[in-house]
Design a protein around this motif. Structure first.
Motif, PDB file in Angstrom:
ATOM      1  N   HIS A  47       0.810  -1.221   0.000  1.00 14.97           N
ATOM      2  CA  HIS A  47       0.000   0.000   0.000  1.00 14.97           C
ATOM      3  C   HIS A  47       0.843   1.271   0.000  1.00 14.97           C
ATOM      4  CE1 HIS A  47      -3.578  -2.426   1.866  1.00 14.97           C
ATOM      5  NE2 HIS A  47      -3.346  -2.725   0.591  1.00 14.97           N
ATOM      6  N   GLY A 132      -2.306  -0.978  -7.647  1.00 13.54           N
ATOM      7  CA  GLY A 132      -3.704  -0.573  -7.552  1.00 13.54           C
ATOM      8  C   GLY A 132      -3.809   0.921  -7.721  1.00 13.54           C
ATOM      9  N   ILE A 134      -6.472   4.405  -6.846  1.00 13.31           N
ATOM     10  CA  ILE A 134      -7.582   4.852  -6.005  1.00 13.31           C
ATOM     11  C   ILE A 134      -7.859   6.324  -6.277  1.00 13.31           C
ATOM     12  CG2 ILE A 134      -6.101   5.487  -4.042  1.00 13.31           C
ATOM     13  CD1 ILE A 134      -8.284   4.280  -2.207  1.00 13.31           C
ATOM     14  N   TYR A 451      -7.928   0.823   0.781  1.00 17.38           N
ATOM     15  CA  TYR A 451      -7.355   0.367  -0.486  1.00 17.38           C
ATOM     16  C   TYR A 451      -8.193  -0.756  -1.106  1.00 17.38           C
ATOM     17  CZ  TYR A 451      -3.494   3.046   1.385  1.00 17.38           C
ATOM     18  OH  TYR A 451      -2.743   4.054   1.929  1.00 17.38           O
ATOM     19  N   HIS A 455     -10.619   1.100  -4.242  1.00 14.63           N
ATOM     20  CA  HIS A 455      -9.775   1.114  -5.436  1.00 14.63           C
ATOM     21  C   HIS A 455     -10.645   1.058  -6.692  1.00 14.63           C
ATOM     22  CE1 HIS A 455     -10.285  -3.121  -6.659  1.00 14.63           C
ATOM     23  NE2 HIS A 455     -10.432  -3.355  -5.366  1.00 14.63           N
TER      24      HIS A 455
END
Length: 456
Positions: A47, A132, A134, A451, A455
């Protein structure tokens, strides 16, 4: 942020500066919609924010999009820093935020399709490389030192300058994201009415799209920390530009303001030349210390126009700059909000009637209150919740009048793109309120779940 401009030849007289802006005027049937949005990338396991290099990095992300989906690369000093295709571009913000600057399109149906296709492409590559993305207005946990500076000469110059002119500039560069829409104007008078309305009502967009209540892992006391950051960046180039409400305002007055904004750089032969704090007026006289004896090109003026950051700004189109980056639905809601109020004269007149009698002090107070309290903001008898309701109603009426169908005519107009905002108006809750409720409730005052739950 904007990519370097090109073309236009030398500036031979100052009138060319306003003429460049005026060439943006278009008949209504040529008005288009350009949606831009930024998003934070992070390592799916740790993260932490994405570095430029590495198997899960920004470079791998851009190369994946290039190879899989036919984008053409943009390089600086041999490093990939962006992508272009079909009038759109993907670029890097200073901290590695990935930005889509969409093509100028005719309808919100088209611009939302473009956003959806882009996010699907990003997710496909991100899943493969262990990343990822976001949509938030500010980085939820990451510190300044954890956010890498992308390899772009413009950003290196700006980074060094920010602490000399404000207190939050480096936060803006590395740790904020926005969604904005770019719109056209038909004439100087149309530009003036739209710009005044846009600047005055920008706090409504800030409130409705507020989505940055956390900073460095904790609530920060604001619904939109991103908006707070912009208030302490550089007073010479940000804010609510009160002179636009003066009698006689037009393209020339905008030019004179921008001429007084200190420069950042000059772009020559693929390199950014340090012109920090220098004067474009001196440049016009051939007296710029960074390039002694050289006079500017129109592309230099176009570049300089991209270094002013008020709540709404004009180039050869108008940019609405007040909203936090956010979830998928709201990336399509922002163009619906502004197109609905700006692209039909009856709606524009109604929107201007809401705010035309406000003072500069009221506009500034609304800007602050929106960032702190969102839809709960109240300023001198102005209730933000009711103001937002009125704006959404005007936007809906404007989109109905506009009557641009989608899905082969099965959808009669673009009003459904306002649904997320209508829900906020009904509940009084914006994305920041939802995030805070989860933080203080189910998440147990930790941000780790953000997260997986938010996301793209």
């Amino acid at each position: 942020m904007s990519i370097p401009q090109s073309g236009g030849g030398p500036i031979e007289h100052e009138n060319q500066l306003a003429e460049l802006l005026e060439r943006g005027c278009k008949p209504k049937d040529q008005w288009r919609i350009g949606t831009e949005h930024e998003k934070f990338g992070y390592d799916a396991k740790t993260h932490l924010p994405l570095p430029y290099e590495g198997p899960s990095g920004i470079k791998a992300m851009l190369e994946g999009l290039e190879g899989r989906f036919g984008w053409d690369r943009v390089e600086e000093d041999g490093k990939i820093i962006g992508l272009v295709k079909d009038g759109a571009n993907v670029s890097l913000e200073p901290g590695g935020q990935l930005e889509l600057s969409g093509a100028p399109l005719e309808t919100i149906h088209q611009t939302c399709d473009e956003v959806n296709e882009h996010l699907a492409q990003v997710k496909e590559i991100a899943d493969e490389i262990g990343a990822g993305f976001i949509g938030l207005g500010a980085a939820p946990e990451w510190t300044h030192d954890q956010m890498p500076l992308m390899p772009k000469g413009r950003y290196k110059l700006m980074d060094a300058y920010m602490d000399t002119v404000g207190t939050h500039g480096k936060q803006m560069m590395r740790r904020t994201c926005t969604v904005q829409v770019n719109l056209d104007f038909g004439s100087e008078a149309d530009m003036v009415q739209k710009l005044r309305t846009a600047v005055a009502l920008q706090p409504v967009a800030t409130a409705l799209f507020a989505n940055s209540p956390f900073f460095e892992g904790k609530p920060n006391g604001h619904k939109s920390w991103r908006s707070r950051v912009w208030r302490s960046l550089d007073d010479s180039r940000t804010g609510t530009v009160p002179f636009i409400f003066d009698e006689g305002f037009g393209f020339e007055a905008w030019v004179q303001w921008v001429l007084d904004v200190p420069m950042y750089f000059v772009y020559r032969d693929g390199k950014y030349i340090d012109a920090l704090g220098q004067s474009f007026r001196d440049f016009l006289k051939g007296e710029l210390p960074a390039l002694p004896g050289e006079k500017p090109l129109l592309s230099d003026w176009a570049d300089h126009l991209t270094t002013v950051f008020p709540e709404a700004r004009i180039k050869q189109f108008m940019e609405m700059r007040g909203a936090d980056g956010g979830p998928w639905r709201r990336l399509c809601a922002l163009p619906a909000f502004w197109v609905g109020m700006m692209y039909e004269q009856s709606a524009l007149d109604a929107a201007w009637d809401l705010c035309k009698n406000w003072s500069h002090e009221q506009r500034e107070a609304l800007r602050v209150a929106a960032s702190v309290d969102g839809l709960q903001a109240k300023v001198e008898g102005i209730d933000m919740h009711e103001l937002a309701r009125a704006c959404v109603d005007i936007a809906e009426a404007g989109l109905k009048t506009r009557a641009r169908p989608g899905s082969g005519g099965l959808i009669p107009d673009e009003t459904h793109f306002l649904n997320a905002l209508k829900e906020s108006v009904e509940t009084g809750q914006v994305p920041a309120d939802e995030l805070l409720a989860r933080y203080h409730g189910a998440w147990g005052e930790t941000l780790d779940p953000i997260y997986s739950e938010f996301h793209y």
